[in-house]
Design a protein around this motif. Structure first.
Motif, PDB file in Angstrom:
ATOM      1  N   ALA A  70      15.608   1.376   5.569  1.00  0.00           N
ATOM      2  CA  ALA A  70      14.970   0.072   5.740  1.00  0.00           C
ATOM      3  C   ALA A  70      13.660   0.195   6.519  1.00  0.00           C
ATOM      4  CB  ALA A  70      15.919  -0.884   6.454  1.00  0.00           C
ATOM      5  N   ARG A  71      13.683   1.009   7.589  1.00  0.00           N
ATOM      6  CA  ARG A  71      12.475   1.172   8.401  1.00  0.00           C
ATOM      7  C   ARG A  71      11.388   1.925   7.655  1.00  0.00           C
ATOM      8  NH1 ARG A  71      16.333   2.566  13.531  1.00  0.00           N
ATOM      9  NH2 ARG A  71      16.423   0.432  14.415  1.00  0.00           N
ATOM     10  N   ALA A  72      11.760   2.702   6.672  1.00  0.00           N
ATOM     11  CA  ALA A  72      10.759   3.380   5.849  1.00  0.00           C
ATOM     12  C   ALA A  72      10.174   2.449   4.802  1.00  0.00           C
ATOM     13  CB  ALA A  72      11.379   4.604   5.172  1.00  0.00           C
ATOM     14  N   ILE A  73      10.968   1.502   4.328  1.00  0.00           N
ATOM     15  CA  ILE A  73      10.542   0.610   3.259  1.00  0.00           C
ATOM     16  C   ILE A  73       9.679  -0.540   3.772  1.00  0.00           C
ATOM     17  CG2 ILE A  73      11.397  -1.101   1.592  1.00  0.00           C
ATOM     18  CD1 ILE A  73      13.827   0.753   1.177  1.00  0.00           C
ATOM     19  N   LEU A  74      10.067  -1.165   4.901  1.00  0.00           N
ATOM     20  CA  LEU A  74       9.439  -2.411   5.341  1.00  0.00           C
ATOM     21  C   LEU A  74       7.939  -2.291   5.635  1.00  0.00           C
ATOM     22  CD1 LEU A  74      12.268  -3.964   7.532  1.00  0.00           C
ATOM     23  CD2 LEU A  74      11.447  -4.746   5.302  1.00  0.00           C
ATOM     24  N   PRO A  75       7.450  -1.206   6.277  1.00  0.00           N
ATOM     25  CA  PRO A  75       6.001  -1.137   6.497  1.00  0.00           C
ATOM     26  C   PRO A  75       5.201  -1.175   5.199  1.00  0.00           C
ATOM     27  CG  PRO A  75       7.133   0.428   7.921  1.00  0.00           C
ATOM     28  CD  PRO A  75       8.162  -0.099   6.967  1.00  0.00           C
ATOM     29  N   GLY A  76       5.717  -0.509   4.155  1.00  0.00           N
ATOM     30  CA  GLY A  76       5.020  -0.551   2.879  1.00  0.00           C
ATOM     31  C   GLY A  76       5.007  -1.935   2.271  1.00  0.00           C
ATOM     32  N   VAL A  77       6.125  -2.654   2.402  1.00  0.00           N
ATOM     33  CA  VAL A  77       6.187  -4.022   1.896  1.00  0.00           C
ATOM     34  C   VAL A  77       5.204  -4.912   2.658  1.00  0.00           C
ATOM     35  CG1 VAL A  77       7.651  -6.055   1.658  1.00  0.00           C
ATOM     36  CG2 VAL A  77       8.562  -3.789   1.109  1.00  0.00           C
ATOM     37  N   ASP A  78       5.174  -4.768   3.999  1.00  0.00           N
ATOM     38  CA  ASP A  78       4.264  -5.585   4.799  1.00  0.00           C
ATOM     39  C   ASP A  78       2.806  -5.292   4.449  1.00  0.00           C
ATOM     40  OD1 ASP A  78       6.381  -6.783   6.095  1.00  0.00           O
ATOM     41  OD2 ASP A  78       6.364  -5.381   7.776  1.00  0.00           O
ATOM     42  N   ALA A  79       2.484  -4.015   4.246  1.00  0.00           N
ATOM     43  CA  ALA A  79       1.114  -3.661   3.877  1.00  0.00           C
ATOM     44  C   ALA A  79       0.744  -4.259   2.521  1.00  0.00           C
ATOM     45  CB  ALA A  79       0.958  -2.143   3.850  1.00  0.00           C
ATOM     46  N   LEU A  80       1.695  -4.218   1.582  1.00  0.00           N
ATOM     47  CA  LEU A  80       1.442  -4.806   0.270  1.00  0.00           C
ATOM     48  C   LEU A  80       1.164  -6.301   0.383  1.00  0.00           C
ATOM     49  CD1 LEU A  80       1.456  -4.786  -2.847  1.00  0.00           C
ATOM     50  CD2 LEU A  80       3.954  -5.053  -2.738  1.00  0.00           C
ATOM     51  N   LEU A  81       1.980  -7.002   1.155  1.00  0.00           N
ATOM     52  CA  LEU A  81       1.793  -8.445   1.313  1.00  0.00           C
ATOM     53  C   LEU A  81       0.456  -8.762   1.973  1.00  0.00           C
ATOM     54  CD1 LEU A  81       5.394  -9.453   2.463  1.00  0.00           C
ATOM     55  CD2 LEU A  81       4.367  -9.811   0.210  1.00  0.00           C
ATOM     56  N   ALA A  82       0.070  -7.960   2.995  1.00  0.00           N
ATOM     57  CA  ALA A  82      -1.198  -8.200   3.683  1.00  0.00           C
ATOM     58  C   ALA A  82      -2.382  -7.953   2.760  1.00  0.00           C
ATOM     59  CB  ALA A  82      -1.296  -7.317   4.921  1.00  0.00           C
ATOM     60  N   ASP A  83      -2.322  -6.853   1.982  1.00  0.00           N
ATOM     61  CA  ASP A  83      -3.436  -6.524   1.089  1.00  0.00           C
ATOM     62  C   ASP A  83      -3.594  -7.565  -0.015  1.00  0.00           C
ATOM     63  OD1 ASP A  83      -3.973  -4.286   2.548  1.00  0.00           O
ATOM     64  OD2 ASP A  83      -2.940  -2.893   1.208  1.00  0.00           O
TER      65      ASP A  83
END
Length: 315
Positions: A70-83
């Motif tokens: 989960a901790r590996a996945i969430l930063p990528g999801v957050d970056a996608l949403l921000a971009d």
């Protein structure tokens, strides 16, 4: 039940809080509701994620595996949403949020944005100091801001934010209309040092600090019994209780007088700021030009006469 990103955030929140009760409070959920959701997540994944005990919630070996993923996945999801949010704001802005300190540029900035992006809803809010506005720009809560600083106390732009200087103007004196020096074309700062002063409250714009630095060069500090701004400041000056300093474009209120300071010992710089990947960045030159034209329209009275005598110092 399908596993969703929000379920991963719930698991991480429980692990970070160390208990379901504390996690429920941080997530604004009830403890029974969070416990029920955790049980559904565990059933979907096929194992216990936490051991519940009187000291809190401790990840099991199975839970450690889930948390690591989960901790590996969430930063990528957050970056996608921000971009994607930034791209959407830049390509099809529906709302332009503008902030401003006290300066004569806000209305002209709003008008410029309306002309450039006629389909966008433009809103504005004012702050006393520039630091909160720069933080809002960096966090995506504003699309543009009017800010200002002083020599030796220049603002530092947060990462991703552009600071665009517009004009540097002298700082003037604001006096009661009946003050003995009000009849002069300009006044010396040293002639005001023995007066009672009204000063702005200490804040991140560092105005008080800048004034104190200039007074220190004179070897004296004025008596400052009044700390005020806005209408209260005007009333103190109008009543003859104090003197103060103001921007050159300050509009004289009844009972007050604005006068240049001889020798121009203090200066103020107006700047516009926006995110470098925001919707206004491609229109920066046009906005600066139009706001500068509006600023010149605000040059009247003592400041207009000052500019006639000093055609070069300002930007």
């Amino acid at each position: 039940m399908d596993l969703e990103v929000r379920h991963l955030r719930v698991i991480c929140a429980i692990a970070e809080a160390g208990s379901i009760t504390r996690a429920a409070a941080s997530l604004r959920m009830t403890q029974p509701g969070l416990s029920a959701q955790l049980r559904r997540i565990e059933r979907r994944l096929g194992g216990l994620i936490f051991d519940r005990c009187h000291t809190g919630a401790v990840p099991t070996a199975f839970g450690e595996l889930v948390l690591a993923r989960a901790r590996a996945i969430l930063p990528g999801v957050d970056a996608l949403l921000a971009d994607t949010a930034r791209l959407t704001r830049r390509s099809t802005p529906e709302r332009i949020r503008i902030g401003s300190v006290g300066a004569p540029l806000l209305a002209d900035l709003v008008l410029a944005v309306r002309r450039i992006l006629p389909g966008a809803q433009v809103t504005a809010r004012c702050r006393y100091a520039p630091a909160p506005l720069l933080a809002d720009l960096a966090a995506g809560r504003l699309e543009a801001a009017v800010v200002g600083d002083h020599p030796g106390h220049e603002l530092t732009a947060p990462p991703g934010v552009l600071l665009c200087p517009l004009v540097t103007e002298p700082v003037f004196a604001l006096l009661p209309a009946g003050h003995p020096l009000a009849a002069r074309e300009s006044v010396r700062l040293s002639a005001l040092i023995d007066e009672d002063w009204a000063v702005p409250r200490p804040d991140s714009d560092r105005t008080r600090e800048y004034w104190s630095t200039v007074f220190a060069l004179m070897g004296r500090q004025p008596h400052t019994p009044y700390e005020a701004g806005g209408r209260q400041l005007i009333e103190l000056i109008r009543a003859g209780l104090a003197v103060t300093l103001c921007q050159a474009t300050f509009i004289e209120a009844p009972g007050t007088t604005v006068r240049p300071l001889a020798g121009n010992p203090l200066w103020y710089r107006h700047l516009l700021a926006w995110p470098q990947d925001g919707p206004l960045a491609p229109h920066g030159e046009t906005i600066l030009r139009e706001v500068a034209q509006g600023y010149l329209g605000a040059v009247t009275g003592p400041y207009a006469r000052w500019r006639e005598r000093h055609p070069g110092p300002t930007g």
